[in-house]
Scaffold this motif. Structure first.
Motif, PDB file in Angstrom:
ATOM      1  N   LEU A  25      -7.765  15.460 -26.336  1.00  0.00           N
ATOM      2  CA  LEU A  25      -8.561  15.925 -25.191  1.00  0.00           C
ATOM      3  C   LEU A  25      -9.729  16.817 -25.598  1.00  0.00           C
ATOM      4  N   THR A  26     -10.808  16.726 -24.830  1.00  0.00           N
ATOM      5  CA  THR A  26     -11.935  17.627 -25.045  1.00  0.00           C
ATOM      6  C   THR A  26     -11.653  18.956 -24.358  1.00  0.00           C
ATOM      7  N   ALA A  27     -12.433  19.962 -24.701  1.00  0.00           N
ATOM      8  CA  ALA A  27     -12.248  21.287 -24.109  1.00  0.00           C
ATOM      9  C   ALA A  27     -12.402  21.217 -22.581  1.00  0.00           C
ATOM     10  N   ARG A  28     -13.349  20.400 -22.107  1.00  0.00           N
ATOM     11  CA  ARG A  28     -13.577  20.238 -20.670  1.00  0.00           C
ATOM     12  C   ARG A  28     -12.360  19.629 -19.990  1.00  0.00           C
ATOM     13  N   GLU A  29     -11.832  18.555 -20.583  1.00  0.00           N
ATOM     14  CA  GLU A  29     -10.657  17.896 -20.010  1.00  0.00           C
ATOM     15  C   GLU A  29      -9.483  18.871 -19.958  1.00  0.00           C
ATOM     16  N   LEU A  80     -19.067  22.162 -11.629  1.00  0.00           N
ATOM     17  CA  LEU A  80     -19.214  20.712 -11.808  1.00  0.00           C
ATOM     18  C   LEU A  80     -19.171  20.052 -10.436  1.00  0.00           C
ATOM     19  N   SER A  81     -19.523  18.765 -10.366  1.00  0.00           N
ATOM     20  CA  SER A  81     -19.368  18.035  -9.102  1.00  0.00           C
ATOM     21  C   SER A  81     -17.922  17.536  -8.998  1.00  0.00           C
ATOM     22  N   ASN A  82     -17.496  17.243  -7.749  1.00  0.00           N
ATOM     23  CA  ASN A  82     -16.148  16.711  -7.549  1.00  0.00           C
ATOM     24  C   ASN A  82     -15.932  15.436  -8.366  1.00  0.00           C
ATOM     25  N   GLY A  83     -16.944  14.579  -8.377  1.00  0.00           N
ATOM     26  CA  GLY A  83     -16.825  13.309  -9.095  1.00  0.00           C
ATOM     27  C   GLY A  83     -16.598  13.515 -10.589  1.00  0.00           C
ATOM     28  N   MET A  94     -10.372  14.238 -15.131  1.00  0.00           N
ATOM     29  CA  MET A  94      -8.939  14.117 -14.853  1.00  0.00           C
ATOM     30  C   MET A  94      -8.461  12.720 -15.236  1.00  0.00           C
ATOM     31  N   ALA A  95      -9.258  11.707 -14.866  1.00  0.00           N
ATOM     32  CA  ALA A  95      -8.863  10.323 -15.166  1.00  0.00           C
ATOM     33  C   ALA A  95      -8.858  10.067 -16.670  1.00  0.00           C
ATOM     34  N   ALA A 140      -0.524   9.146 -19.774  1.00  0.00           N
ATOM     35  CA  ALA A 140       0.242   9.548 -18.599  1.00  0.00           C
ATOM     36  C   ALA A 140       0.088   8.520 -17.481  1.00  0.00           C
ATOM     37  N   ARG A 141       1.044   8.528 -16.548  1.00  0.00           N
ATOM     38  CA  ARG A 141       1.012   7.591 -15.435  1.00  0.00           C
ATOM     39  C   ARG A 141       0.141   8.095 -14.295  1.00  0.00           C
ATOM     40  N   ASN A 142       0.023   9.402 -14.174  1.00  0.00           N
ATOM     41  CA  ASN A 142      -0.789   9.997 -13.106  1.00  0.00           C
ATOM     42  C   ASN A 142      -1.090  11.448 -13.482  1.00  0.00           C
ATOM     43  N   ARG A 143      -1.764  12.180 -12.574  1.00  0.00           N
ATOM     44  CA  ARG A 143      -2.174  13.557 -12.891  1.00  0.00           C
ATOM     45  C   ARG A 143      -1.010  14.474 -13.195  1.00  0.00           C
ATOM     46  N   ILE A 144       0.038  14.366 -12.360  1.00  0.00           N
ATOM     47  CA  ILE A 144       1.197  15.244 -12.548  1.00  0.00           C
ATOM     48  C   ILE A 144       1.838  14.969 -13.905  1.00  0.00           C
TER      49      ILE A 144
END
Lengths: 204, 204
Positions: B144-148, B170-173, B179-180, B188-192
């Motif tokens: 992962l990057t620092a931003r992620e 940042l913008s929501n997008g 996150m994606a 991972a399967r999803n955010r959680i």
């Protein structure tokens, strides 16, 4: 008088050695220590008067609930169970209470309190650190139902709504409803926040 | 020869007392222990040769990064830093490496390894338990990057997409994109699930 036999159970070997060293230094006990896998064997061979278990160890919940699953007896003898706990984790306190622990010692307290707790529990008496009292109150008013908890626990493992629904034989809509009510009840902003709050409290 | 002065830093008082008792029993050290708040004072007064820090303590990350924030010096003297670590948490290992720790002792090892590690670090030498080697390998390829990471860390605290976007300007997008990509990269399967995996590895 025979020396009190104490068995320290901890999943991390360095930590169980450290707790054993502390008890040998601070009290006059006969101290042994073991990890989860050899817990049953040690309990059988040593017949300890007191078992000391750290509630924050991963796997403690399964250890304490051992009796209810697979028809196997819980490896920890409930009569002499003393747990190391934190006030901020009422869920873990409740689990220990339900496993019929006699002693509750605050991990943020002094070694002398632990020694005193062990002596009490060895005599068959209850011992509860007063700093944990507020945690017990919190534990008594756990707002979530068993269903909401199991939905949250599965979500925390990364399962999707559909996976949770399949696993619990519910419809997707019902799982969403449980998730929404759980999130509202714990005062969370969203699902991830609800998982964070319930994990922090030791409920899941 | 002067005795090696060891300072055990741990956020849980019973655990730091236990580790201190272990070191007094197993080695011939001059041992003291302290919590986070008094760390700086103890380090200043005792001038320890070796500081022992448990990487799994809450707050360790902030303690080790102390130097970079508020212009304050890190309370832990980096020359003699020895950390207690687990192979399964590469993020924590990396943090300790970046804090210039000299000693890396596996918490699942024996007390004798810890004693040996302290002796090495006191002599200014590096000490790494071989059981941690795989963790170091994992740590070297953090995807992962620092931003992620910062997006995930905020999400783990329960912040919504909009809150994260405001907090990081940042913008929501863009937040959704980070996150994606983070979710995909850690498998991972999803955010959680992504939060669970990165927290388990000690990355956030």
């Amino acid at each position: 008088m025979a020396m009190t036999r104490v068995l320290v159970l901890h999943s991390v070997s360095l930590m169980r050695s450290a707790l054993a060293a502390l008890l040998k230094t601070e009290g006059s006990f006969e101290v042994s220590s073991a990890g989860w896998r050899s817990a049953r064997r040690y309990v059988g061979a040593l017949r300890p008067d007191v078992c000391v278990v750290d509630l924050d160890c991963p796997g403690t919940a399964a250890l304490l609930e051992g009796g209810e699953r697979d028809g196997e007896a819980c490896p920890v003898p409930r009569a002499g169970l003393l747990v190391l706990a934190s006030a901020g984790r009422p869920g873990a306190l409740r689990r220990a209470f339900e496993a019929r622990a006699l002693g509750f010692v605050d991990k943020h307290g002094s070694p002398q309190r632990l020694v005193r707790g062990i002596t009490k529990v060895a005599a068959g008496e209850r011992f509860v650190d007063e700093s944990l009292a507020f945690g017990f109150l919190e534990a008594s008013r756990m707002p979530l139902t068993a269903r909401e908890l199991s939905v949250l626990a599965r979500a925390a493992e990364g399962e999707s709504i559909a996976e949770i629904a399949r696993g619990l034989h519910l419809s997707n809509g019902t799982v969403r409803n449980y998730m929404a009510s759980a999130t509202r009840k714990v005062g969370a902003r969203n699902r991830i926040d609800a998982i964070r709050i319930t994990q922090g409290a030791g409920w899941v």
